[in-house]
Design a protein around this motif. Structure first.
Motif, PDB file in Angstrom:
ATOM      1  N   PHE A  80      13.910  74.630   5.500  1.00 38.35           N
ATOM      2  CA  PHE A  80      14.472  75.031   6.789  1.00 38.35           C
ATOM      3  C   PHE A  80      13.684  74.414   7.938  1.00 38.35           C
ATOM      4  CE2 PHE A  80      14.317  77.886  10.454  1.00 38.35           C
ATOM      5  CZ  PHE A  80      15.669  77.923  10.796  1.00 38.35           C
ATOM      6  N   SER A  81      12.361  74.416   7.839  1.00 40.07           N
ATOM      7  CA  SER A  81      11.517  73.852   8.895  1.00 40.07           C
ATOM      8  C   SER A  81      11.766  72.354   9.045  1.00 40.07           C
ATOM      9  CB  SER A  81      10.033  74.111   8.586  1.00 40.07           C
ATOM     10  OG  SER A  81       9.757  75.490   8.567  1.00 40.07           O
ATOM     11  N   VAL A  82      11.865  71.647   7.915  1.00 37.05           N
ATOM     12  CA  VAL A  82      12.122  70.207   7.969  1.00 37.05           C
ATOM     13  C   VAL A  82      13.482  69.924   8.608  1.00 37.05           C
ATOM     14  CG1 VAL A  82      12.514  68.146   6.580  1.00 37.05           C
ATOM     15  CG2 VAL A  82      10.630  69.690   6.016  1.00 37.05           C
ATOM     16  N   ALA A  83      14.495  70.663   8.181  1.00 43.57           N
ATOM     17  CA  ALA A  83      15.840  70.464   8.742  1.00 43.57           C
ATOM     18  C   ALA A  83      15.870  70.818  10.230  1.00 43.57           C
ATOM     19  CB  ALA A  83      16.854  71.308   7.979  1.00 43.57           C
ATOM     20  N   ASN A  84      15.162  71.893  10.581  1.00 43.24           N
ATOM     21  CA  ASN A  84      15.137  72.335  11.969  1.00 43.24           C
ATOM     22  C   ASN A  84      14.499  71.286  12.876  1.00 43.24           C
ATOM     23  OD1 ASN A  84      15.487  74.148  14.112  1.00 43.24           O
ATOM     24  ND2 ASN A  84      13.442  74.987  13.852  1.00 43.24           N
ATOM     25  N   TYR A  85      13.311  70.789  12.487  1.00 42.74           N
ATOM     26  CA  TYR A  85      12.628  69.779  13.293  1.00 42.74           C
ATOM     27  C   TYR A  85      13.418  68.471  13.329  1.00 42.74           C
ATOM     28  CZ  TYR A  85       8.405  72.572  13.875  1.00 42.74           C
ATOM     29  OH  TYR A  85       7.511  73.548  14.240  1.00 42.74           O
ATOM     30  N   THR A  86      14.080  68.139  12.238  1.00 43.19           N
ATOM     31  CA  THR A  86      14.868  66.907  12.202  1.00 43.19           C
ATOM     32  C   THR A  86      16.042  66.978  13.171  1.00 43.19           C
ATOM     33  OG1 THR A  86      14.281  66.541   9.880  1.00 43.19           O
ATOM     34  CG2 THR A  86      16.202  65.360  10.741  1.00 43.19           C
ATOM     35  N   ILE A  87      16.760  68.092  13.137  1.00 45.62           N
ATOM     36  CA  ILE A  87      17.916  68.258  14.026  1.00 45.62           C
ATOM     37  C   ILE A  87      17.483  68.282  15.484  1.00 45.62           C
ATOM     38  CG2 ILE A  87      19.757  69.841  14.710  1.00 45.62           C
ATOM     39  CD1 ILE A  87      19.970  70.688  11.779  1.00 45.62           C
ATOM     40  N   LEU A  88      16.413  69.015  15.789  1.00 45.60           N
ATOM     41  CA  LEU A  88      15.926  69.092  17.169  1.00 45.60           C
ATOM     42  C   LEU A  88      15.435  67.732  17.660  1.00 45.60           C
ATOM     43  CD1 LEU A  88      14.009  72.507  17.170  1.00 45.60           C
ATOM     44  CD2 LEU A  88      16.245  72.000  18.149  1.00 45.60           C
ATOM     45  N   SER A  89      14.795  66.971  16.779  1.00 45.51           N
ATOM     46  CA  SER A  89      14.327  65.634  17.157  1.00 45.51           C
ATOM     47  C   SER A  89      15.506  64.716  17.455  1.00 45.51           C
ATOM     48  CB  SER A  89      13.473  65.036  16.033  1.00 45.51           C
ATOM     49  OG  SER A  89      12.332  65.822  15.795  1.00 45.51           O
ATOM     50  N   LEU A  90      16.557  64.807  16.658  1.00 46.12           N
ATOM     51  CA  LEU A  90      17.753  63.999  16.902  1.00 46.12           C
ATOM     52  C   LEU A  90      18.414  64.390  18.226  1.00 46.12           C
ATOM     53  CD1 LEU A  90      19.344  63.871  13.326  1.00 46.12           C
ATOM     54  CD2 LEU A  90      18.181  62.025  14.541  1.00 46.12           C
ATOM     55  N   LEU A  91      18.428  65.684  18.519  1.00 44.97           N
ATOM     56  CA  LEU A  91      19.007  66.137  19.788  1.00 44.97           C
ATOM     57  C   LEU A  91      18.206  65.612  20.972  1.00 44.97           C
ATOM     58  CD1 LEU A  91      19.979  69.846  18.984  1.00 44.97           C
ATOM     59  CD2 LEU A  91      21.511  67.915  19.320  1.00 44.97           C
ATOM     60  N   VAL A  92      16.882  65.594  20.842  1.00 43.55           N
ATOM     61  CA  VAL A  92      16.040  65.053  21.915  1.00 43.55           C
ATOM     62  C   VAL A  92      16.335  63.576  22.138  1.00 43.55           C
ATOM     63  CG1 VAL A  92      13.662  64.489  22.550  1.00 43.55           C
ATOM     64  CG2 VAL A  92      14.199  66.744  21.611  1.00 43.55           C
ATOM     65  N   ILE A  93      16.459  62.838  21.040  1.00 40.75           N
ATOM     66  CA  ILE A  93      16.746  61.398  21.154  1.00 40.75           C
ATOM     67  C   ILE A  93      18.111  61.169  21.788  1.00 40.75           C
ATOM     68  CG2 ILE A  93      17.150  59.290  19.832  1.00 40.75           C
ATOM     69  CD1 ILE A  93      15.093  60.307  17.815  1.00 40.75           C
ATOM     70  N   VAL A  94      19.104  61.920  21.330  1.00 40.39           N
ATOM     71  CA  VAL A  94      20.459  61.775  21.876  1.00 40.39           C
ATOM     72  C   VAL A  94      20.494  62.114  23.358  1.00 40.39           C
ATOM     73  CG1 VAL A  94      22.802  62.713  21.774  1.00 40.39           C
ATOM     74  CG2 VAL A  94      21.609  62.142  19.665  1.00 40.39           C
ATOM     75  N   THR A  95      19.660  63.069  23.770  1.00 42.31           N
ATOM     76  CA  THR A  95      19.642  63.485  25.171  1.00 42.31           C
ATOM     77  C   THR A  95      18.912  62.482  26.057  1.00 42.31           C
ATOM     78  OG1 THR A  95      19.673  65.808  24.483  1.00 42.31           O
ATOM     79  CG2 THR A  95      19.000  65.337  26.743  1.00 42.31           C
ATOM     80  N   ILE A  96      17.784  61.993  25.586  1.00 42.57           N
ATOM     81  CA  ILE A  96      16.927  61.145  26.410  1.00 42.57           C
ATOM     82  C   ILE A  96      17.356  59.682  26.391  1.00 42.57           C
ATOM     83  CG2 ILE A  96      14.564  60.268  26.667  1.00 42.57           C
ATOM     84  CD1 ILE A  96      13.533  62.915  25.757  1.00 42.57           C
ATOM     85  N   TYR A  97      17.853  59.188  25.262  1.00 40.26           N
ATOM     86  CA  TYR A  97      18.092  57.755  25.130  1.00 40.26           C
ATOM     87  C   TYR A  97      19.090  57.201  26.161  1.00 40.26           C
ATOM     88  CZ  TYR A  97      19.095  53.173  23.235  1.00 40.26           C
ATOM     89  OH  TYR A  97      19.258  51.821  23.100  1.00 40.26           O
ATOM     90  N   PRO A  98      20.213  57.895  26.489  1.00 33.21           N
ATOM     91  CA  PRO A  98      21.113  57.337  27.509  1.00 33.21           C
ATOM     92  C   PRO A  98      20.419  57.042  28.836  1.00 33.21           C
ATOM     93  CG  PRO A  98      22.194  59.108  26.341  1.00 33.21           C
ATOM     94  CD  PRO A  98      20.765  59.117  25.892  1.00 33.21           C
ATOM     95  N   PHE A  99      19.565  57.986  29.276  1.00 33.10           N
ATOM     96  CA  PHE A  99      18.829  57.757  30.517  1.00 33.10           C
ATOM     97  C   PHE A  99      17.838  56.612  30.352  1.00 33.10           C
ATOM     98  CE2 PHE A  99      15.247  58.601  33.366  1.00 33.10           C
ATOM     99  CZ  PHE A  99      15.900  58.689  34.580  1.00 33.10           C
ATOM    100  N   TYR A 100      17.169  56.570  29.214  1.00 30.85           N
ATOM    101  CA  TYR A 100      16.220  55.495  28.940  1.00 30.85           C
ATOM    102  C   TYR A 100      16.932  54.141  28.880  1.00 30.85           C
ATOM    103  CZ  TYR A 100      12.817  52.633  26.409  1.00 30.85           C
ATOM    104  OH  TYR A 100      11.963  51.621  26.033  1.00 30.85           O
ATOM    105  N   TYR A 101      18.122  54.132  28.320  1.00 28.12           N
ATOM    106  CA  TYR A 101      18.899  52.890  28.234  1.00 28.12           C
ATOM    107  C   TYR A 101      19.255  52.370  29.626  1.00 28.12           C
ATOM    108  CZ  TYR A 101      22.759  49.703  27.209  1.00 28.12           C
ATOM    109  OH  TYR A 101      23.585  48.599  27.145  1.00 28.12           O
ATOM    110  N   ILE A 102      19.660  53.280  30.499  1.00 31.58           N
ATOM    111  CA  ILE A 102      19.981  52.873  31.874  1.00 31.58           C
ATOM    112  C   ILE A 102      18.747  52.302  32.558  1.00 31.58           C
ATOM    113  CG2 ILE A 102      20.721  53.721  34.140  1.00 31.58           C
ATOM    114  CD1 ILE A 102      22.408  55.795  32.696  1.00 31.58           C
TER     115      ILE A 102
END
Length: 296
Positions: free
Chosen positions: A13-35
């Protein structure tokens, strides 16, 4: 003292939780970083693809955008409306909310309910337009700050926060001879700083992003805001790119601009100031929202 070992289900559960949250952070931040990295890339090289870092670092997009006529004046107007509008909103909403908490205020409940009604009903565009013209706010800088001096949602937040403060503090001040204004400025306002920072963020973001009032009620180019000007530039990015290509000549080299690089640069110019404000007020912002949510 032995550490408690994690069971396999808990570990998964901890591995899945951190993995999903990390993906959400990347999805959230990357568009701004790309711009950001696209705006810092060489316009021609960026057309081939930008992924993790700028493609041929270049500030030509920013130089071209900041060279546009009237941009500096518009930036001053937007900054002025953001600073003055935020200060006026904070002062008016906080003092009004403090008065609403006083039992001795005549028609206190009726006034508060009237404020609540404004959150549920909107008169619409035409009455708003006619009202602004009737008040003489057309082609007037006060148009940017007066209509937002009192915001119902902000009043509710501050009122809820003030009601949580110990009544004994104000009673002690009254015994010492302090009046309402003294109590508010020297006691209530400093203690309410978390919620004050919260509504300040709301007000600043709203003031900085708004261009609607400028579009319909302001014709004076000296009162044009940065947001409306950049919105117009965003729609005219092809023409700006062609103009910039003709003007950006360095010796025998012509550094061409592309519509996409202009769009990315304009987006960064509009977004970056507010992004820089949030970290400064985040601690107060979160605390103010949480304290207001406990009772509200």
């Amino acid at each position: 003292m032995t550490k408690r070992s994690l069971k396999l289900p808990d570990l998964l559960f901890s591995v899945a939780n951190y993995t999903i949250l990390s993906l959400l952070v990347i999805v959230t931040i990357y568009p701004f970083y790309y711009i950001l990295i696209y705006s810092l890339s060489d316009p021609i090289e960026a057309q081939k693809g930008v992924y993790l870092w700028p493609a041929g670092f270049s500030l030509e997009s920013y130089k071209s955008t900041f060279a546009l006529k009237g941009l500096q004046d518009a930036a001053v107007v937007s900054l002025s409306r953001t600073v003055l509008g935020t200060i006026l909103t904070v002062v008016c909403c906080s003092f009004f909310a403090y008065l609403i908490t006083k039992q001795e205020l005549p028609f206190r409940r009726a006034i508060y309910r009237f404020v609540l009604i404004t959150m549920y009903f909107n008169a619409g565009f035409i009455p708003w337009y006619l009202s602004m013209k009737a008040y003489g706010l057309q082609n007037n800088f006060l148009l940017y700050i007066l209509p937002t001096a009192l915001v119902g949602f902000n009043v509710i937040l501050v009122k809820t926060f003030i009601e949580q403060l110990p009544a004994s503090l104000e009673e002690s001040a009254k015994i010492d001879g302090a009046g309402y204004i003294t109590i508010f400025t020297k006691l209530i306002f400093p203690l309410s700083m978390p919620i004050i920072a919260t509504i300040a963020v709301f007000a600043a973001v709203g003031q900085w992003n708004t261009w609607f009032d400028n579009f319909f009620l302001v014709e004076n180019p000296k009162l044009q805001t940065l947001q409306l000007m950049l919105y117009q530039f965003l729609n005219q990015s092809n023409a700006i790119a062609n103009m910039s290509t003709q003007e950006l000549t360095r010796g025998d080299t012509v550094r061409a601009m592309t519509p996409e690089s202009i769009r990315m640069t304009i987006t960064m110019i509009v977004t970056l100031p507010i992004v820089l404000v949030y970290p400064l007020l985040q601690r107060y912002f979160v605390k103010g929202i949480m304290l207001g949510a406990v009772k509200g």
